[in-house]
Design a protein around this motif. Structure first.
Motif, short mmCIF file in Angstrom:
data_model
loop_
_atom_site.label_atom_id
_atom_site.label_comp_id
_atom_site.label_asym_id
_atom_site.label_seq_id
_atom_site.Cartn_x
_atom_site.Cartn_y
_atom_site.Cartn_z
N ASP A 81 25.20 0.13 30.22
CA ASP A 81 23.98 -0.11 29.99
C ASP A 81 23.70 0.17 28.76
N LEU A 82 24.29 1.26 27.96
CA LEU A 82 24.10 1.64 26.66
C LEU A 82 24.19 0.59 25.78
N LEU A 83 25.56 -0.22 25.90
CA LEU A 83 26.07 -1.49 25.13
C LEU A 83 25.19 -2.38 25.01
N HIS A 84 24.60 -2.64 26.48
CA HIS A 84 23.80 -3.93 26.42
C HIS A 84 22.27 -3.70 25.71
N GLU A 85 21.82 -2.33 26.03
CA GLU A 85 20.66 -2.10 25.46
C GLU A 85 20.79 -2.13 23.82
N SER A 115 34.49 7.22 26.87
CA SER A 115 34.27 5.90 27.51
C SER A 115 34.28 4.66 26.76
N LEU A 116 33.57 4.80 25.85
CA LEU A 116 33.06 3.75 24.74
C LEU A 116 34.58 3.18 23.96
N ASP A 202 30.81 0.08 15.13
CA ASP A 202 29.82 -0.71 16.16
C ASP A 202 28.90 0.29 16.64
N VAL A 203 29.34 1.59 16.82
CA VAL A 203 28.25 2.46 17.41
C VAL A 203 28.37 3.70 16.38
N MET A 204 27.33 4.45 16.20
CA MET A 204 27.41 5.65 15.61
C MET A 204 26.64 6.67 16.54
N MET A 205 27.27 7.69 17.13
CA MET A 205 26.57 8.46 17.92
C MET A 205 26.51 10.09 17.26
#
Length: 279
Positions: A81-85, A115-116, A202-205
């Motif tokens: 869900d997170l990646l889609h958004e 998980s990512l 691709d993602v920074m958290m």
């Protein structure tokens, strides 16, 4: 408040089944079970120092997603869900926070990160910005790291970033005075921009402090694309969640609310294909 209550009701369905029948704990360090990330990853990424994890310690810290297993399923669903958004909105930076302490937002952050990282085509960076009560270095047994020194410009990023496998990089911190001022500083903003440009994640958290205890998070969230709010069942009130929601939405995009630590579950509240956890 219907949307808050709906989010809470939905979130409680995402709790894992009890860990009965867990496999025997192993003290052996293991490497991730992912394929190498794309060859387009920058050389700076592969040059970072690496670390491995001890499954027993990960389970003790409720980090279950470094390998595929039934206990990781809830976070794998959240990951999708997170990646889609984020892809739909062209977002890259995500802050994770909570109303108060002990809501489990760092645990949620770590589980989502691992998980990512099992997505072999992703590069994920997690930066710990809970500078008053940091916990990631202890949980992952990372030594000699203090990402706050990177934010202040005192050290280069490569001295305090550690890589797990090919897809995940962690920037853990140590307790730091004047944290709100540091997070608002031009230096911190510049360093994060430089890291994003150098390592091309691709993602920074960002693992942020609790919102209602200090002003660090509000001082920083205008630098992210979206935020995830983690509440704790029997601890976080609807009023607290609503106050945090209003503050976050005034400064960034609120991606959702997660209800953590829900003790009262029906048999159907877990989601798994088996009863054992293989670590």
């Amino acid at each position: 408040m219907d949307h808050i209550r709906a989010a809470i009701d939905k979130a409680r369905l995402e709790r894992n089944a009890k860990e009965e029948g867990a496999a025997k704990n192993s003290r052996r360090s293991v490497k991730p079970d992912t394929a190498p990330v794309s060859e387009t990853a920058p050389d700076n990424w592969h040059a970072l120092r690496t670390f491995d994890v001890v499954p027993k310690r990960m389970r003790q810290n409720r980090i279950m997603t470094h390998q595929a297993n039934p206990m990781a399923t809830t976070f794998d669903v959240m990951r999708t869900d997170l990646l889609h958004e984020m892809r739909t909105n062209n977002w890259r930076r995500l802050a994770i926070t909570s109303p108060g302490a002990v809501c489990g937002k760092s645990t949620v952050c770590m589980n989502l990160a691992f998980s990512l990282a099992r997505q072999s085509d992703l590069r994920v960076i997690v930066i710990e910005l809970d500078l008053r009560r940091p916990s990631i270095a202890n949980r992952l047994q990372l030594e000699g790291v203090n990402f706050a020194r990177v934010l202040s410009g005192d050290d280069a990023p490569e001295h305090h970033l550690r890589r797990f496998g090919d897809s995940l990089v962690i920037g853990a911190s140590q307790p730091t005075p004047n944290s709100a001022e540091l997070l608002q500083s031009v230096s911190a903003a510049h360093q994060l921009d430089e890291i994003e440009a150098r390592y091309e994640p691709d993602v920074m958290m960002f693992d942020m402090p609790p919102m209602l205890m200090v002003d660090d998070t509000i001082a920083f969230v205008d630098q992210v694309d979206a935020a995830l709010l983690v509440g704790a069942a029997e601890l976080s009130t609807t009023d607290e969640l609503n106050r945090c929601k209003t503050d976050l939405e005034s400064r960034t995009n609120l991606m959702g609310i997660v209800l953590n630590k829900c003790r009262y579950l029906d048999a159907a509240d877990g989601y798994a294909y088996g009863d054992s956890y293989g670590g």
